[in-house]
Design an enzyme around this catalytic site. Structure first.
Site, short mmCIF file in Angstrom:
data_model
loop_
_atom_site.label_atom_id
_atom_site.label_comp_id
_atom_site.label_asym_id
_atom_site.label_seq_id
_atom_site.Cartn_x
_atom_site.Cartn_y
_atom_site.Cartn_z
N GLY A 4 0.79 -1.23 0.00
CA GLY A 4 0.00 0.00 0.00
C GLY A 4 0.82 1.27 0.00
CD GLU A 5 3.67 2.49 4.17
OE1 GLU A 5 4.89 2.26 4.11
OE2 GLU A 5 3.08 2.70 5.23
CD GLU A 6 7.37 -1.07 -1.60
OE1 GLU A 6 6.85 -2.15 -1.94
OE2 GLU A 6 8.55 -0.96 -1.24
#
Length: 73
Positions: A4-6
């Protein structure tokens, strides 16, 4: 697979210098943007840039981008 953060951004027909400029423009835009009315949260990003080289696979291109990302942090 990316969490979710990449994120992966593909820029076809873009040389490395232009890709670096695009990445910096995105990074600085995020850094100067705040989210929310009352808390004014700031967003930052670290970006890694890579380009496709002869004989590359998707894995080798992404590995170089991932290495660049960690160097940027």
């Amino acid at each position: 697979i990316y969490g979710g953060e990449e994120f992966v951004v593909l820029c076809p027909s873009t040389d490395m210098e232009s890709a670096l400029r695009k990445a910096e423009r995105l990074r600085s835009t995020l850094a100067s943007t705040s989210v929310g009315e009352s808390m004014r949260l700031k967003v930052t990003a670290s970006l890694g840039v890579s380009q496709v080289e002869p004989n590359d696979t998707m894995e080798t291109v992404l590995k170089r981008a991932d290495t660049a990302l960690y160097n940027a942090k």
